[in-house]
Design a protein around this motif. Structure first.
Motif, short mmCIF file in Angstrom:
data_model
loop_
_atom_site.label_atom_id
_atom_site.label_comp_id
_atom_site.label_asym_id
_atom_site.label_seq_id
_atom_site.Cartn_x
_atom_site.Cartn_y
_atom_site.Cartn_z
N LEU A 10 0.82 -1.21 0.00
CA LEU A 10 0.00 0.00 0.00
C LEU A 10 0.85 1.26 0.00
N VAL A 11 1.96 1.26 0.75
CA VAL A 11 2.84 2.43 0.79
C VAL A 11 3.51 2.64 -0.56
N LEU A 12 4.08 1.56 -1.13
CA LEU A 12 4.73 1.68 -2.44
C LEU A 12 3.74 2.08 -3.52
N ARG A 13 2.58 1.48 -3.50
CA ARG A 13 1.55 1.82 -4.50
C ARG A 13 1.15 3.27 -4.37
N GLY A 14 1.02 3.76 -3.14
CA GLY A 14 0.65 5.15 -2.94
C GLY A 14 1.67 6.11 -3.53
N PHE A 15 2.94 5.84 -3.33
CA PHE A 15 3.98 6.69 -3.91
C PHE A 15 4.03 6.57 -5.43
N LEU A 16 3.93 5.34 -5.93
CA LEU A 16 4.03 5.14 -7.37
C LEU A 16 2.83 5.67 -8.14
N ILE A 21 -0.51 7.74 -12.47
CA ILE A 21 -1.74 8.40 -12.92
C ILE A 21 -1.48 9.41 -14.03
N PRO A 22 -0.46 10.30 -13.92
CA PRO A 22 -0.20 11.18 -15.07
C PRO A 22 0.24 10.42 -16.33
N LEU A 50 0.03 -2.24 -12.03
CA LEU A 50 1.03 -1.79 -11.06
C LEU A 50 1.00 -2.68 -9.82
N MET A 51 -0.19 -3.01 -9.33
CA MET A 51 -0.30 -3.88 -8.16
C MET A 51 0.27 -5.27 -8.46
N VAL A 52 0.00 -5.79 -9.65
CA VAL A 52 0.55 -7.09 -10.02
C VAL A 52 2.07 -7.02 -10.06
N PHE A 53 2.62 -5.95 -10.63
CA PHE A 53 4.07 -5.78 -10.67
C PHE A 53 4.65 -5.76 -9.26
N LEU A 54 4.04 -5.00 -8.37
CA LEU A 54 4.55 -4.92 -7.00
C LEU A 54 4.49 -6.27 -6.30
N LEU A 55 3.38 -6.98 -6.45
CA LEU A 55 3.22 -8.26 -5.76
C LEU A 55 4.08 -9.36 -6.35
N ARG A 56 4.27 -9.36 -7.65
CA ARG A 56 5.02 -10.45 -8.29
C ARG A 56 6.53 -10.24 -8.31
N PHE A 57 6.99 -9.00 -8.30
CA PHE A 57 8.42 -8.76 -8.43
C PHE A 57 9.02 -8.07 -7.20
N VAL A 58 8.48 -6.95 -6.79
CA VAL A 58 9.09 -6.17 -5.72
C VAL A 58 8.88 -6.83 -4.36
#
Length: 89
Positions: A10-16, A21-22, A50-58
């Motif tokens: 949630l923190v990483l997604r919030g920053f990213l 969005i732009p 983006l969420m899939v990227f964060l969960l699968r890689f980061v």
């Protein structure tokens, strides 16, 4: 999912999202006519991937039971966002 992994996601997604969005709004100018998707559907598609990227890689070492999968570009128009306002369903 464990609590620490979910919090980090949630923190990483919030920053990213400040960058995503732009980028999604600008890319909608090109992708909108090609996919017949609305701006909201385009931003939602970028957010889901983006969420899939964060969960699968980061965050893979912390969250191993991810059931999310990539959403193809062809399904951008019909993509439903999986989260509701403030995470309430």
């Amino acid at each position: 999912m464990n609590d620490v992994g979910m919090f980090l996601m949630l923190v990483l997604r919030g920053f990213l999202l400040w960058a995503v969005i732009p980028i999604a709004a600008l890319s909608w100018i090109v992708l909108g006519p090609l996919t017949a998707a609305s701006l909201g559907a385009c931003v939602g598609w970028f957010d889901l991937n983006l969420m899939v990227f964060l969960l699968r890689f980061v965050l893979r070492p912390l969250i191993r039971d991810s059931e999310l999968s990539w959403v193809p570009l062809a399904k951008m128009r019909t993509t439903e966002h999986r989260f509701r306002f403030l995470g309430l369903e």
